[in-house]
Design a protein around this motif. Structure first.
Motif, PDB file in Angstrom:
ATOM      1  N   SER A 188      21.803  10.219   9.377  1.00  0.00           N
ATOM      2  CA  SER A 188      21.237   9.195   8.496  1.00  0.00           C
ATOM      3  C   SER A 188      20.618   9.811   7.248  1.00  0.00           C
ATOM      4  CB  SER A 188      20.174   8.373   9.239  1.00  0.00           C
ATOM      5  OG  SER A 188      20.765   7.685  10.305  1.00  0.00           O
ATOM      6  N   ASP A 229      32.023  13.130  13.158  1.00  0.00           N
ATOM      7  CA  ASP A 229      31.283  12.519  12.049  1.00  0.00           C
ATOM      8  C   ASP A 229      32.001  12.636  10.711  1.00  0.00           C
ATOM      9  OD1 ASP A 229      30.588  15.346  12.221  1.00  0.00           O
ATOM     10  OD2 ASP A 229      29.050  14.953  10.708  1.00  0.00           O
ATOM     11  N   LYS A 253      29.570   4.405  10.453  1.00  0.00           N
ATOM     12  CA  LYS A 253      29.316   5.727  11.042  1.00  0.00           C
ATOM     13  C   LYS A 253      28.627   5.611  12.395  1.00  0.00           C
ATOM     14  CE  LYS A 253      29.198   8.370   6.840  1.00  0.00           C
ATOM     15  NZ  LYS A 253      28.320   8.660   5.732  1.00  0.00           N
ATOM     16  N   GLN A 254      27.632   4.730  12.493  1.00  0.00           N
ATOM     17  CA  GLN A 254      26.945   4.588  13.773  1.00  0.00           C
ATOM     18  C   GLN A 254      27.919   4.112  14.846  1.00  0.00           C
ATOM     19  OE1 GLN A 254      23.507   2.025  13.936  1.00  0.00           O
ATOM     20  NE2 GLN A 254      22.811   2.997  15.796  1.00  0.00           N
ATOM     21  N   THR A 275      31.284   4.363  14.878  1.00  0.00           N
ATOM     22  CA  THR A 275      32.341   5.326  15.196  1.00  0.00           C
ATOM     23  C   THR A 275      31.812   6.588  15.877  1.00  0.00           C
ATOM     24  OG1 THR A 275      32.240   6.170  12.934  1.00  0.00           O
ATOM     25  CG2 THR A 275      33.942   4.536  13.407  1.00  0.00           C
ATOM     26  N   VAL A 276      30.648   7.084  15.448  1.00  0.00           N
ATOM     27  CA  VAL A 276      30.110   8.328  16.029  1.00  0.00           C
ATOM     28  C   VAL A 276      29.388   8.054  17.339  1.00  0.00           C
ATOM     29  CG1 VAL A 276      28.501  10.243  15.682  1.00  0.00           C
ATOM     30  CG2 VAL A 276      29.962   9.506  13.800  1.00  0.00           C
ATOM     31  N   GLN A 277      28.494   7.070  17.346  1.00  0.00           N
ATOM     32  CA  GLN A 277      27.664   6.831  18.530  1.00  0.00           C
ATOM     33  C   GLN A 277      28.390   6.070  19.632  1.00  0.00           C
ATOM     34  OE1 GLN A 277      24.604   8.248  18.753  1.00  0.00           O
ATOM     35  NE2 GLN A 277      24.984   9.111  16.736  1.00  0.00           N
ATOM     36  N   VAL A 278      29.216   5.094  19.252  1.00  0.00           N
ATOM     37  CA  VAL A 278      29.884   4.262  20.264  1.00  0.00           C
ATOM     38  C   VAL A 278      31.238   4.843  20.666  1.00  0.00           C
ATOM     39  CG1 VAL A 278      30.818   1.958  20.760  1.00  0.00           C
ATOM     40  CG2 VAL A 278      28.666   2.186  19.487  1.00  0.00           C
ATOM     41  N   HIS A 322      32.338   7.947  19.801  1.00  0.00           N
ATOM     42  CA  HIS A 322      32.244   9.412  19.885  1.00  0.00           C
ATOM     43  C   HIS A 322      33.281  10.117  19.004  1.00  0.00           C
ATOM     44  CE1 HIS A 322      29.410   8.648  23.056  1.00  0.00           C
ATOM     45  NE2 HIS A 322      30.303   7.888  23.645  1.00  0.00           N
ATOM     46  N   GLU A 382      25.462  16.102  15.178  1.00  0.00           N
ATOM     47  CA  GLU A 382      25.692  14.732  15.648  1.00  0.00           C
ATOM     48  C   GLU A 382      24.388  13.953  15.797  1.00  0.00           C
ATOM     49  OE1 GLU A 382      26.719  17.425  17.494  1.00  0.00           O
ATOM     50  OE2 GLU A 382      28.793  17.472  16.795  1.00  0.00           O
ATOM     51  N   HIS A 383      23.241  14.598  15.575  1.00  0.00           N
ATOM     52  CA  HIS A 383      21.955  13.920  15.731  1.00  0.00           C
ATOM     53  C   HIS A 383      21.871  12.772  14.732  1.00  0.00           C
ATOM     54  CE1 HIS A 383      17.614  13.229  15.751  1.00  0.00           C
ATOM     55  NE2 HIS A 383      17.622  13.820  16.948  1.00  0.00           N
ATOM     56  N   TRP A 384      21.557  11.582  15.219  1.00  0.00           N
ATOM     57  CA  TRP A 384      21.591  10.386  14.401  1.00  0.00           C
ATOM     58  C   TRP A 384      20.630  10.473  13.207  1.00  0.00           C
ATOM     59  CZ3 TRP A 384      24.313   7.045  12.368  1.00  0.00           C
ATOM     60  CH2 TRP A 384      23.805   5.902  11.770  1.00  0.00           C
TER      61      TRP A 384
END
Length: 176
Positions: free
Chosen positions: A81, A147, A136-137, A139-142, A144, A75-77
């Protein structure tokens, strides 16, 4: 008024009118299924799915492989990327070749045409890469979200955007 069989004429007319419309609709569907437009859409869909598989496979191998080698969370951005960009490069190379050859049947491989199409293709794909990364940012970061599920959602949006870019801009056929 009634027909010889005793049924109201209006009912017979409505039924025959509906049957004609149904036959006409079926005929139009058959014509569409035999058309160049349908072939193009179908082949684009197949190429889009194959491109997504290529993208997904490279992304999966990079993220899971890097995780196994280094212990970095998938999950590390930065990992997401880097894997997205690498997968994008491989998928774009495949997609350009397949779209040019099979979908839009752009037969001119001369240097000038190839350069123009490739620049336009990569430009459109860079825009869709930005869309991909943004989805992706978000959906994954905001939100959760997983991925891999986020990647599928982004892929659907990107496939639709890329079709219209390819059809209307990149491999646009000249008027005859």
């Amino acid at each position: 008024r009634r027909a010889e069989n005793g049924k109201p004429l209006a009912a017979i007319y409505v039924r025959s009118h509906c049957a004609r419309r149904e036959i006409n609709l079926m005929q139009k569907i058959r014509e569409f299924l035999k058309s160049e437009r349908f072939r193009e859409l179908f082949v684009y869909l197949v190429v889009g799915v194959l491109t997504t598989v290529v993208n997904y496979a490279v992304y999966f191998v990079v993220t899971r492989g890097w995780h196994l080698l280094t212990g970095t969370p998938v999950e590390h951005w930065l990992l997401i990327s880097a894997a997205t960009v690498l997968a994008w490069i491989v998928a774009v190379a495949f997609a350009f070749w397949a779209n040019k050859k099979y979908v839009f049947k752009s037969a001119d491989w001369s240097r000038n045409v190839l350069r123009r199409e490739l620049i336009a293709f990569v430009t459109a794909r860079l825009i869709s890469l930005g869309i991909d990364l943004g989805i992706k940012q978000l959906t994954v970061q905001v939100f959760h979200m997983n991925d891999l599920i986020a990647m599928l959602i982004a892929s659907v949006v990107v496939i639709v955007a890329n079709y219209f870019a390819s059809k209307l801009w990149i491999f646009k056929r000249k008027a005859r």
